[in-house]
Design a protein around this motif. Sequence first.
Motif, short mmCIF file in Angstrom:
data_model
loop_
_atom_site.label_atom_id
_atom_site.label_comp_id
_atom_site.label_asym_id
_atom_site.label_seq_id
_atom_site.Cartn_x
_atom_site.Cartn_y
_atom_site.Cartn_z
N GLY A 122 43.69 8.19 -30.21
CA GLY A 122 44.00 9.06 -31.34
C GLY A 122 42.81 9.88 -31.79
O GLY A 122 42.52 9.94 -32.98
N GLY A 123 42.13 10.51 -30.86
CA GLY A 123 40.95 11.28 -31.21
C GLY A 123 41.23 12.39 -32.19
O GLY A 123 40.38 12.75 -33.00
N GLY A 124 42.44 12.95 -32.13
CA GLY A 124 42.78 14.04 -33.02
C GLY A 124 43.42 13.61 -34.32
O GLY A 124 43.85 14.44 -35.12
N ALA A 125 43.51 12.30 -34.55
CA ALA A 125 44.17 11.81 -35.76
C ALA A 125 43.40 12.22 -37.00
O ALA A 125 42.17 12.13 -37.04
N PRO A 126 44.10 12.70 -38.04
CA PRO A 126 43.40 13.02 -39.29
C PRO A 126 43.03 11.73 -40.03
O PRO A 126 43.83 10.81 -40.15
N VAL A 127 41.81 11.66 -40.51
CA VAL A 127 41.33 10.50 -41.25
C VAL A 127 40.60 11.01 -42.49
O VAL A 127 40.23 12.18 -42.59
N THR A 128 40.40 10.11 -43.44
CA THR A 128 39.60 10.43 -44.62
C THR A 128 38.21 9.86 -44.43
O THR A 128 38.05 8.65 -44.21
N ALA A 129 37.22 10.73 -44.47
CA ALA A 129 35.83 10.30 -44.30
C ALA A 129 35.09 10.46 -45.63
O ALA A 129 35.24 11.47 -46.32
N ARG A 131 36.49 13.73 -47.50
CA ARG A 131 37.02 14.89 -46.78
C ARG A 131 38.00 14.43 -45.71
O ARG A 131 37.83 13.36 -45.12
N ARG A 132 39.01 15.25 -45.46
CA ARG A 132 39.90 15.00 -44.34
C ARG A 132 39.31 15.66 -43.10
O ARG A 132 38.82 16.79 -43.13
N ALA A 133 39.31 14.93 -42.01
CA ALA A 133 38.75 15.44 -40.75
C ALA A 133 39.44 14.76 -39.59
O ALA A 133 40.12 13.73 -39.75
N ARG A 134 39.28 15.32 -38.41
CA ARG A 134 39.80 14.68 -37.20
C ARG A 134 38.86 13.52 -36.83
O ARG A 134 37.65 13.61 -37.00
N LEU A 135 39.46 12.46 -36.30
CA LEU A 135 38.65 11.29 -35.94
C LEU A 135 37.60 11.65 -34.91
O LEU A 135 36.45 11.19 -35.00
N ASP A 136 37.94 12.50 -33.92
CA ASP A 136 36.94 12.83 -32.90
C ASP A 136 35.76 13.59 -33.50
O ASP A 136 34.62 13.44 -33.05
N GLN A 137 36.01 14.38 -34.56
CA GLN A 137 34.91 15.08 -35.22
C GLN A 137 33.97 14.09 -35.92
O GLN A 137 32.75 14.23 -35.86
N VAL A 138 34.57 13.11 -36.57
CA VAL A 138 33.76 12.11 -37.27
C VAL A 138 32.94 11.29 -36.27
O VAL A 138 31.74 11.05 -36.47
N LEU A 139 33.57 10.89 -35.18
CA LEU A 139 32.86 10.12 -34.16
C LEU A 139 31.71 10.93 -33.57
O LEU A 139 30.61 10.42 -33.34
N GLY A 140 31.97 12.22 -33.35
CA GLY A 140 30.91 13.09 -32.82
C GLY A 140 29.74 13.21 -33.78
O GLY A 140 28.57 13.19 -33.36
N GLU A 141 30.03 13.30 -35.08
CA GLU A 141 28.96 13.39 -36.07
C GLU A 141 28.16 12.10 -36.14
O GLU A 141 26.94 12.11 -36.28
N ALA A 183 49.18 3.60 -37.36
CA ALA A 183 49.50 4.99 -37.67
C ALA A 183 48.51 5.96 -37.03
O ALA A 183 48.91 7.01 -36.52
N SER A 184 47.23 5.62 -37.04
CA SER A 184 46.20 6.58 -36.59
C SER A 184 45.73 6.36 -35.16
O SER A 184 45.24 7.30 -34.53
N LEU A 185 45.85 5.12 -34.67
CA LEU A 185 45.38 4.81 -33.31
C LEU A 185 46.47 4.03 -32.57
O LEU A 185 46.26 2.88 -32.16
N PRO A 186 47.65 4.64 -32.40
CA PRO A 186 48.75 3.91 -31.75
C PRO A 186 48.38 3.47 -30.34
O PRO A 186 47.81 4.24 -29.57
N GLY A 187 48.68 2.23 -30.04
CA GLY A 187 48.36 1.68 -28.72
C GLY A 187 47.09 0.89 -28.69
O GLY A 187 46.88 0.08 -27.76
#
Length: 334
Positions: free
Chosen positions: A57-64, A89-99, A121-125
Amino acid sequence: MAKALPEITLAPGATLDDAQLTSTEPYVIRGLAAAWPLVQAARASAAEAAAYLQRFGGGAPVTAWLGGPEIGGRFFYNEDMSGFNYEARRARLDQVLGELLACADKEQPPAIYVGSTMIDASLPGLRAENDLDFGAREPLASIWIGNRTRVCAHYDLPDNIACVAAGRRRFTLFPPGQIGNMYMGPLDFNPAGQAVSMVDLAQPDLQRYPRFADALAEARVAELEAGDAIFIPSMWLHDVAALEPFNILVNYWWRQSPPWMDTPQNTLMHALLSMRDLPPAQRQIWKQLFGHYVFDSDGSEAAHLPPSARGILAPLDADAARSLRAFLLNRLNR
Protein backbone atom coordinates in the motif's frame (compact mmCIF):
# COMPACT_ATOMS: atom_id res chain seq x y z
CA MET A 1 15.01 3.23 39.49
CA ALA A 2 12.69 1.42 37.06
CA LYS A 3 12.30 -2.33 37.39
CA ALA A 4 12.81 -4.65 34.44
CA LEU A 5 9.66 -6.16 32.99
CA PRO A 6 9.34 -9.94 33.32
CA GLU A 7 9.92 -11.97 30.17
CA ILE A 8 8.36 -15.17 28.87
CA THR A 9 9.50 -17.48 26.10
CA LEU A 10 7.42 -19.57 23.75
CA ALA A 11 8.33 -22.81 22.04
CA PRO A 12 8.59 -22.55 18.23
CA GLY A 13 5.09 -22.39 16.75
CA ALA A 14 3.41 -21.92 20.14
CA THR A 15 0.84 -19.18 20.76
CA LEU A 16 -0.10 -17.19 23.83
CA ASP A 17 -2.78 -18.91 25.90
CA ASP A 18 -5.90 -17.39 27.44
CA ALA A 19 -4.28 -16.79 30.82
CA GLN A 20 -1.45 -14.87 29.16
CA LEU A 21 -3.87 -12.82 27.04
CA THR A 22 -5.95 -11.84 30.09
CA SER A 23 -3.05 -11.06 32.40
CA THR A 24 -3.29 -7.96 34.57
CA GLU A 25 0.51 -7.64 34.62
CA PRO A 26 2.70 -6.64 31.65
CA TYR A 27 5.45 -8.84 30.23
CA VAL A 28 7.85 -9.12 27.29
CA ILE A 29 7.85 -11.94 24.72
CA ARG A 30 11.25 -12.07 23.03
CA GLY A 31 11.21 -13.11 19.38
CA LEU A 32 7.43 -13.43 19.12
CA ALA A 33 7.41 -11.81 15.65
CA ALA A 34 10.95 -12.77 14.64
CA ALA A 35 9.79 -14.93 11.73
CA TRP A 36 7.81 -12.14 10.05
CA PRO A 37 9.13 -11.22 6.59
CA LEU A 38 8.79 -7.54 7.59
CA VAL A 39 11.12 -8.11 10.54
CA GLN A 40 13.57 -9.99 8.35
CA ALA A 41 13.58 -7.13 5.84
CA ALA A 42 14.10 -4.58 8.62
CA ARG A 43 17.03 -6.52 10.01
CA ALA A 44 18.64 -6.26 6.57
CA SER A 45 18.09 -2.49 6.26
CA ALA A 46 15.56 0.28 6.68
CA ALA A 47 15.36 0.62 2.89
CA GLU A 48 14.37 -3.05 2.54
CA ALA A 49 11.70 -2.67 5.23
CA ALA A 50 10.28 0.40 3.46
CA ALA A 51 10.28 -1.39 0.11
CA TYR A 52 8.54 -4.39 1.68
CA LEU A 53 5.78 -2.18 3.13
CA GLN A 54 5.23 -0.47 -0.20
CA ARG A 55 4.28 -3.80 -1.75
CA PHE A 56 1.03 -3.62 0.22
CA GLY A 57 0.00 0.00 0.00
CA GLY A 58 2.70 2.48 -0.89
CA GLY A 59 0.13 4.90 -2.25
CA ALA A 60 -2.20 4.65 0.73
CA PRO A 61 -3.10 8.02 2.29
CA VAL A 62 -1.96 8.29 5.91
CA THR A 63 -1.87 11.01 8.54
CA ALA A 64 1.67 12.02 9.43
CA TRP A 65 2.66 14.15 12.41
CA LEU A 66 5.55 16.49 11.61
CA GLY A 67 7.57 18.42 14.18
CA GLY A 68 10.73 20.47 13.98
CA PRO A 69 14.10 19.16 15.22
CA GLU A 70 13.71 21.31 18.33
CA ILE A 71 10.96 19.08 19.82
CA GLY A 72 13.43 16.19 20.14
CA GLY A 73 10.86 13.73 18.83
CA ARG A 74 8.43 14.41 21.72
CA PHE A 75 4.97 15.14 20.33
CA PHE A 76 3.33 17.35 22.92
CA TYR A 77 1.60 20.67 23.56
CA ASN A 78 3.00 24.06 22.57
CA GLU A 79 4.27 26.40 25.27
CA ASP A 80 0.90 27.86 26.37
CA MET A 81 -1.07 24.67 25.66
CA SER A 82 -3.22 26.44 23.10
CA GLY A 83 -2.22 23.85 20.53
CA PHE A 84 0.47 21.29 19.80
CA ASN A 85 4.16 21.39 18.90
CA TYR A 86 3.61 19.58 15.59
CA GLU A 87 1.26 19.65 12.62
CA ALA A 88 -0.72 16.81 11.10
CA ARG A 89 -0.70 16.33 7.33
CA ARG A 90 -2.24 13.84 4.95
CA ALA A 91 0.33 12.23 2.67
CA ARG A 92 0.97 9.05 0.71
CA LEU A 93 2.71 6.34 2.69
CA ASP A 94 5.49 6.02 0.10
CA GLN A 95 6.21 9.75 0.46
CA VAL A 96 6.50 9.45 4.23
CA LEU A 97 8.75 6.39 3.95
CA GLY A 98 10.94 8.24 1.45
CA GLU A 99 11.27 11.21 3.80
CA LEU A 100 12.19 8.95 6.71
CA LEU A 101 14.96 7.32 4.68
CA ALA A 102 16.20 10.70 3.45
CA CYS A 103 16.44 12.01 7.04
CA ALA A 104 18.00 8.88 8.52
CA ASP A 105 21.57 10.23 8.53
CA LYS A 106 20.76 13.74 9.74
CA GLU A 107 22.09 14.62 13.17
CA GLN A 108 18.97 16.66 14.02
CA PRO A 109 16.16 15.47 11.77
CA PRO A 110 12.57 16.66 11.91
CA ALA A 111 10.26 14.40 13.90
CA ILE A 112 8.13 12.23 11.59
CA TYR A 113 5.44 9.91 12.88
CA VAL A 114 2.58 7.92 11.37
CA GLY A 115 0.50 6.75 14.33
CA SER A 116 -2.12 4.03 14.81
CA THR A 117 -2.99 3.39 11.15
CA MET A 118 -5.33 0.44 10.62
CA ILE A 119 -3.40 -2.22 8.71
CA ASP A 120 -6.33 -3.94 7.00
CA ALA A 121 -7.50 -0.61 5.51
CA SER A 122 -4.14 0.92 4.54
CA LEU A 123 -1.89 -2.12 3.97
CA PRO A 124 -4.21 -4.90 2.76
CA GLY A 125 -2.44 -8.23 2.58
CA LEU A 126 0.31 -7.36 5.05
CA ARG A 127 -1.22 -9.49 7.80
CA ALA A 128 -1.37 -12.53 5.51
CA GLU A 129 2.43 -12.67 5.84
CA ASN A 130 2.96 -10.94 9.20
CA ASP A 131 0.45 -11.80 11.90
CA LEU A 132 -0.16 -13.44 15.27
CA ASP A 133 -2.67 -16.15 16.15
CA PHE A 134 -5.23 -14.98 18.72
CA GLY A 135 -7.59 -17.92 18.41
CA ALA A 136 -11.21 -16.79 18.64
CA ARG A 137 -10.21 -13.20 19.38
CA GLU A 138 -10.36 -10.77 16.46
CA PRO A 139 -8.14 -7.86 17.51
CA LEU A 140 -7.74 -4.64 15.59
CA ALA A 141 -4.25 -4.35 14.12
CA SER A 142 -2.53 -1.01 13.62
CA ILE A 143 0.89 0.14 12.49
CA TRP A 144 3.13 2.96 13.73
CA ILE A 145 6.02 4.25 11.60
CA GLY A 146 8.54 6.99 12.35
CA ASN A 147 12.02 8.03 13.36
CA ARG A 148 13.26 8.82 16.88
CA THR A 149 9.93 9.84 18.33
CA ARG A 150 8.40 9.71 21.81
CA VAL A 151 4.81 9.11 22.86
CA CYS A 152 4.10 10.52 26.31
CA ALA A 153 2.77 8.28 29.06
CA HIS A 154 -0.94 7.55 28.58
CA TYR A 155 -3.39 4.70 29.14
CA ASP A 156 -5.59 2.72 26.73
CA LEU A 157 -8.77 0.82 27.52
CA PRO A 158 -8.00 -2.26 25.37
CA ASP A 159 -5.39 -4.84 26.23
CA ASN A 160 -2.72 -4.86 23.57
CA ILE A 161 0.33 -6.63 22.25
CA ALA A 162 2.89 -4.40 20.56
CA CYS A 163 5.41 -6.01 18.22
CA VAL A 164 8.59 -4.17 17.20
CA ALA A 165 8.91 -4.82 13.48
CA ALA A 166 11.83 -2.45 12.77
CA GLY A 167 14.29 -0.52 14.91
CA ARG A 168 14.24 -0.54 18.72
CA ARG A 169 11.81 0.81 21.29
CA ARG A 170 11.92 1.51 25.01
CA PHE A 171 8.68 0.96 26.90
CA THR A 172 8.26 2.46 30.36
CA LEU A 173 5.10 1.29 32.13
CA PHE A 174 3.37 2.54 35.28
CA PRO A 175 0.64 0.64 37.19
CA PRO A 176 -2.86 2.18 36.92
CA GLY A 177 -2.76 3.04 40.63
CA GLN A 178 -0.04 5.62 39.90
CA ILE A 179 -2.44 7.89 37.99
CA GLY A 180 -2.39 10.46 40.82
CA ASN A 181 1.40 10.76 40.55
CA MET A 182 1.52 11.13 36.77
CA TYR A 183 0.25 14.74 36.47
CA MET A 184 -2.09 13.99 33.58
CA GLY A 185 -3.04 16.62 31.02
CA PRO A 186 -6.53 17.59 29.83
CA LEU A 187 -9.09 14.84 29.22
CA ASP A 188 -10.75 16.70 26.34
CA PHE A 189 -7.77 18.27 24.51
CA ASN A 190 -4.80 16.04 23.89
CA PRO A 191 -2.56 14.82 21.06
CA ALA A 192 -4.30 11.55 20.17
CA GLY A 193 -7.55 11.20 22.08
CA GLN A 194 -6.06 10.12 25.41
CA ALA A 195 -4.83 12.27 28.27
CA VAL A 196 -1.02 12.27 28.50
CA SER A 197 1.36 12.86 31.37
CA MET A 198 2.72 16.38 31.51
CA VAL A 199 6.05 15.08 32.79
CA ASP A 200 8.90 14.67 30.30
CA LEU A 201 10.22 11.21 31.16
CA ALA A 202 13.58 11.99 29.53
CA GLN A 203 14.17 14.88 31.93
CA PRO A 204 11.51 14.91 34.67
CA ASP A 205 11.15 18.19 36.56
CA LEU A 206 10.64 16.84 40.08
CA GLN A 207 10.41 20.32 41.57
CA ARG A 208 7.37 21.05 39.44
CA TYR A 209 6.02 17.48 39.57
CA PRO A 210 7.30 16.08 42.90
CA ARG A 211 4.91 13.11 43.15
CA PHE A 212 6.30 11.73 39.90
CA ALA A 213 9.23 10.40 41.94
CA ASP A 214 6.78 7.94 43.52
CA ALA A 215 5.57 6.88 40.08
CA LEU A 216 9.16 6.30 38.96
CA ALA A 217 9.71 4.02 41.94
CA GLU A 218 6.94 1.76 40.55
CA ALA A 219 7.92 2.01 36.87
CA ARG A 220 8.71 -1.05 34.74
CA VAL A 221 10.95 -0.77 31.69
CA ALA A 222 12.02 -2.88 28.73
CA GLU A 223 13.94 -2.30 25.51
CA LEU A 224 12.73 -4.31 22.54
CA GLU A 225 14.55 -5.25 19.36
CA ALA A 226 12.94 -6.06 16.02
CA GLY A 227 10.91 -9.25 16.47
CA ASP A 228 10.26 -8.71 20.20
CA ALA A 229 6.81 -7.98 21.65
CA ILE A 230 5.26 -6.63 24.83
CA PHE A 231 1.87 -7.28 26.43
CA ILE A 232 0.35 -4.11 27.95
CA PRO A 233 -2.76 -4.74 30.06
CA SER A 234 -5.76 -2.43 29.99
CA MET A 235 -5.20 0.94 31.68
CA TRP A 236 -1.47 0.54 32.37
CA LEU A 237 0.20 3.86 31.62
CA HIS A 238 2.98 3.58 29.08
CA ASP A 239 5.59 5.90 27.60
CA VAL A 240 7.09 4.68 24.32
CA ALA A 241 10.37 5.93 22.86
CA ALA A 242 11.59 4.88 19.40
CA LEU A 243 15.38 4.64 19.47
CA GLU A 244 16.49 4.35 15.83
CA PRO A 245 16.25 6.58 12.73
CA PHE A 246 13.66 4.15 11.27
CA ASN A 247 11.11 2.30 13.41
CA ILE A 248 7.96 0.25 12.81
CA LEU A 249 5.59 -1.04 15.48
CA VAL A 250 2.55 -3.31 14.99
CA ASN A 251 -0.16 -3.25 17.66
CA TYR A 252 -3.01 -5.66 18.33
CA TRP A 253 -5.91 -4.31 20.39
CA TRP A 254 -8.83 -6.16 21.98
CA ARG A 255 -11.27 -5.69 24.86
CA GLN A 256 -12.39 -8.23 27.45
CA SER A 257 -15.99 -7.05 27.20
CA PRO A 258 -18.95 -7.37 24.84
CA PRO A 259 -18.69 -5.26 21.66
CA TRP A 260 -21.83 -3.29 22.54
CA MET A 261 -20.28 -1.89 25.73
CA ASP A 262 -19.50 1.81 25.71
CA THR A 263 -16.12 3.15 26.79
CA PRO A 264 -15.86 4.02 30.51
CA GLN A 265 -14.10 7.22 29.43
CA ASN A 266 -17.51 8.59 28.39
CA THR A 267 -18.85 7.76 31.84
CA LEU A 268 -15.95 9.62 33.43
CA MET A 269 -16.67 12.70 31.30
CA HIS A 270 -20.36 12.53 32.20
CA ALA A 271 -19.49 12.16 35.90
CA LEU A 272 -17.49 15.39 35.67
CA LEU A 273 -20.60 17.03 34.25
CA SER A 274 -23.07 15.59 36.72
CA MET A 275 -21.28 14.74 40.00
CA ARG A 276 -17.89 16.34 40.61
CA ASP A 277 -19.30 19.70 41.74
CA LEU A 278 -21.98 18.32 44.04
CA PRO A 279 -21.65 19.13 47.76
CA PRO A 280 -19.19 16.68 49.39
CA ALA A 281 -21.91 14.88 51.36
CA GLN A 282 -23.89 14.25 48.16
CA ARG A 283 -20.77 13.05 46.33
CA GLN A 284 -20.26 10.47 49.08
CA ILE A 285 -23.83 9.24 48.62
CA TRP A 286 -23.29 8.81 44.89
CA LYS A 287 -20.00 7.04 45.60
CA GLN A 288 -21.98 4.54 47.66
CA LEU A 289 -24.59 4.17 44.91
CA PHE A 290 -21.92 3.50 42.30
CA GLY A 291 -20.40 0.92 44.62
CA HIS A 292 -23.77 -0.76 45.08
CA TYR A 293 -24.85 -0.82 41.44
CA VAL A 294 -21.53 -0.93 39.58
CA PHE A 295 -18.21 -1.54 41.32
CA ASP A 296 -19.43 -4.07 43.89
CA SER A 297 -22.16 -5.55 41.71
CA ASP A 298 -22.62 -9.32 41.95
CA GLY A 299 -26.14 -9.48 40.54
CA SER A 300 -27.82 -9.59 43.93
CA GLU A 301 -28.82 -5.91 43.90
CA ALA A 302 -31.91 -6.75 41.79
CA ALA A 303 -32.56 -10.27 43.07
CA HIS A 304 -35.58 -9.11 45.08
CA LEU A 305 -37.32 -7.90 41.90
CA PRO A 306 -39.29 -10.09 39.48
CA PRO A 307 -37.14 -10.71 36.34
CA SER A 308 -39.69 -8.86 34.21
CA ALA A 309 -39.32 -5.73 36.36
CA ARG A 310 -35.52 -5.50 36.57
CA GLY A 311 -35.10 -3.26 33.53
CA ILE A 312 -31.53 -2.10 33.09
CA LEU A 313 -30.55 -3.87 36.32
CA ALA A 314 -30.93 -7.14 34.41
CA PRO A 315 -27.91 -8.43 32.47
CA LEU A 316 -27.47 -6.25 29.38
CA ASP A 317 -27.31 -7.50 25.81
CA ALA A 318 -26.89 -5.66 22.51
CA ASP A 319 -30.58 -4.75 22.22
CA ALA A 320 -30.84 -3.54 25.81
CA ALA A 321 -27.65 -1.51 25.40
CA ARG A 322 -29.04 0.09 22.25
CA SER A 323 -32.23 1.09 24.07
CA LEU A 324 -30.26 2.45 27.03
CA ARG A 325 -28.01 4.48 24.73
CA ALA A 326 -31.05 6.00 23.00
CA PHE A 327 -32.54 6.87 26.41
CA LEU A 328 -29.32 8.56 27.52
CA LEU A 329 -28.99 10.52 24.28
CA ASN A 330 -32.54 11.76 24.69
CA ARG A 331 -31.81 12.89 28.25
CA LEU A 332 -28.55 14.60 27.25
CA ASN A 333 -30.25 16.47 24.42
CA ARG A 334 -32.94 17.99 26.63
